[in-house]
Design a protein around this motif. Structure first.
Motif, mmCIF file in Angstrom:
data_model
loop_
_atom_site.group_PDB
_atom_site.id
_atom_site.type_symbol
_atom_site.label_atom_id
_atom_site.label_comp_id
_atom_site.label_asym_id
_atom_site.label_seq_id
_atom_site.Cartn_x
_atom_site.Cartn_y
_atom_site.Cartn_z
ATOM 1 N N ARG A 36 0.864 -1.175 0.000
ATOM 2 C CA ARG A 36 0.000 0.000 0.000
ATOM 3 C C ARG A 36 0.905 1.230 0.000
ATOM 4 N NH1 ARG A 36 -4.181 0.957 4.894
ATOM 5 N NH2 ARG A 36 -2.252 1.011 6.101
ATOM 6 N N GLN A 37 0.537 2.234 -0.809
ATOM 7 C CA GLN A 37 1.354 3.441 -0.892
ATOM 8 C C GLN A 37 0.513 4.668 -0.575
ATOM 9 O OE1 GLN A 37 3.034 4.627 -4.780
ATOM 10 N NE2 GLN A 37 4.943 5.126 -3.733
ATOM 11 N N THR A 38 0.971 5.451 0.382
ATOM 12 C CA THR A 38 0.349 6.727 0.704
ATOM 13 C C THR A 38 1.455 7.762 0.835
ATOM 14 O OG1 THR A 38 0.502 6.343 3.093
ATOM 15 C CG2 THR A 38 -1.523 5.622 1.988
ATOM 16 N N MET A 39 1.073 9.024 0.755
ATOM 17 C CA MET A 39 2.048 10.093 0.915
ATOM 18 C C MET A 39 2.629 10.082 2.323
ATOM 19 S SD MET A 39 2.832 11.709 -1.738
ATOM 20 C CE MET A 39 3.619 13.133 -0.995
ATOM 21 N N MET A 40 1.772 9.766 3.294
ATOM 22 C CA MET A 40 2.210 9.825 4.690
ATOM 23 C C MET A 40 3.186 8.707 5.028
ATOM 24 S SD MET A 40 1.013 12.263 6.614
ATOM 25 C CE MET A 40 0.948 11.563 8.264
ATOM 26 N N ARG A 41 2.935 7.508 4.539
ATOM 27 C CA ARG A 41 3.670 6.335 5.012
ATOM 28 C C ARG A 41 4.521 5.666 3.936
ATOM 29 N NH1 ARG A 41 1.174 4.621 9.940
ATOM 30 N NH2 ARG A 41 2.006 2.519 9.636
ATOM 31 N N GLY A 42 4.443 6.178 2.700
ATOM 32 C CA GLY A 42 5.243 5.578 1.645
ATOM 33 C C GLY A 42 4.723 4.193 1.277
ATOM 34 N N LEU A 43 5.630 3.331 0.849
ATOM 35 C CA LEU A 43 5.286 1.968 0.440
ATOM 36 C C LEU A 43 5.352 1.051 1.665
ATOM 37 C CD1 LEU A 43 7.113 1.496 -2.950
ATOM 38 C CD2 LEU A 43 4.758 0.809 -2.522
ATOM 39 N N GLU A 44 4.240 0.420 1.958
ATOM 40 C CA GLU A 44 4.177 -0.487 3.105
ATOM 41 C C GLU A 44 3.804 -1.885 2.617
ATOM 42 O OE1 GLU A 44 2.054 1.500 6.718
ATOM 43 O OE2 GLU A 44 0.967 2.037 4.904
ATOM 44 N N LEU A 45 4.537 -2.871 3.079
ATOM 45 C CA LEU A 45 4.193 -4.254 2.750
ATOM 46 C C LEU A 45 3.025 -4.699 3.615
ATOM 47 C CD1 LEU A 45 4.843 -6.898 1.234
ATOM 48 C CD2 LEU A 45 6.340 -7.488 3.152
ATOM 49 N N LEU A 46 1.977 -5.193 2.976
ATOM 50 C CA LEU A 46 0.811 -5.676 3.711
ATOM 51 C C LEU A 46 0.927 -7.166 3.986
ATOM 52 C CD1 LEU A 46 -2.007 -3.809 1.733
ATOM 53 C CD2 LEU A 46 -0.874 -3.106 3.849
#
Lengths: 113, 113
Positions: free
Chosen positions: A36-46
């Motif tokens: 998942r990619q958001t401006m706040m948290r960048g790329l996160e592995l789910l």
């Protein structure tokens, strides 16, 4: 090869609705990843799968999120019920082994209103 | 370098000049590093990788340098072109047989024609 294929490209839904994102990995790749990619948290592995088996789902934010890989060529990420804070770009990626490079799909832009 | 907070660091480069994008990683056990390029509306695209037994690797117009002593990685782009404008991410993988890549927050490269 067509690469990693994701659908839909864009999804707009209302809060509380169920959302299903789909992914077809590159043929022959035995590992599949949902990010998942958001401006706040960048790329996160789910979560990631190896040979269709979920290996690490510690990144799945809540029980509202679930992922399945019924066979080597298909995976789904489901959010039920969806919330506005789930709005993000969701990427699927695949690779052929632990020391192989990761190939990403084009992502699904999810907007939960 | 990597960002802290909401805003991506931005590097502006004149077309034809060389670009250097830096990345600091935190895990001394990481043994595999990758640079990805992400253009607007697309998924991350593999550029170049390097393993921890090397300190330099060259590709077409790109060079990755690895300094394990200070846990620093850099991407050099020669003769930067407008098509190089994108967000660049470094990613690291733990050497313990893990499939999991940890991504940095990214650096935005803007090429001035």
């Amino acid at each position: 090869d067509a690469g990693v294929i994701q659908s839909p490209r864009h999804e707009v839904t209302e809060m509380g609705q169920e959302v299903t994102l789909r992914c077809k990995p590159i043929s022959g790749h035995n590992s599949l990843f949902w990010y998942r990619q958001t401006m706040m948290r960048g790329l996160e592995l789910l979560i990631y799968f190896n040979n269709n088996v979920p290996i690490d789902d510690s990144g799945m934010p809540e029980d509202r999120f679930s992922a399945k890989m019924p066979n080597a060529s298909f995976s789904t990420l489901k959010i039920q019920p969806s919330e506005p804070r789930d709005s993000a770009v969701y990427f699927c990626a695949s690779c052929g082994g632990a020391n192989e490079k990761l190939f990403f799909g084009s992502g699904t832009q999810l907007s939960v209103l | 370098g990597e960002s802290v907070g909401l805003h991506l660091p931005t590097l502006s480069v004149q077309e034809g000049d060389n670009s250097i994008i830096n990345c600091a990683y935190s895990n001394s056990a990481s043994d595999y590093f990758i640079w990805y390029k992400q253009e607007s509306g697309k998924g991350p695209q593999f550029i170049i990788d390097i393993r921890s037994n090397m300190d330099k690797r060259q590709g077409q117009r790109v060079t990755v340098l690895l300094n394990k002593t200070v846990k620093h990685l850099s991407l050099q782009i020669a003769a930067t072109q407008p098509g190089d404008s994108a967000v660049y991410f470094c990613a690291e993988k733990d050497g313990a047989g893990s499939y999991q890549l940890t991504f940095g927050k990214g650096t935005k490269l803007s090429v001035i024609p």
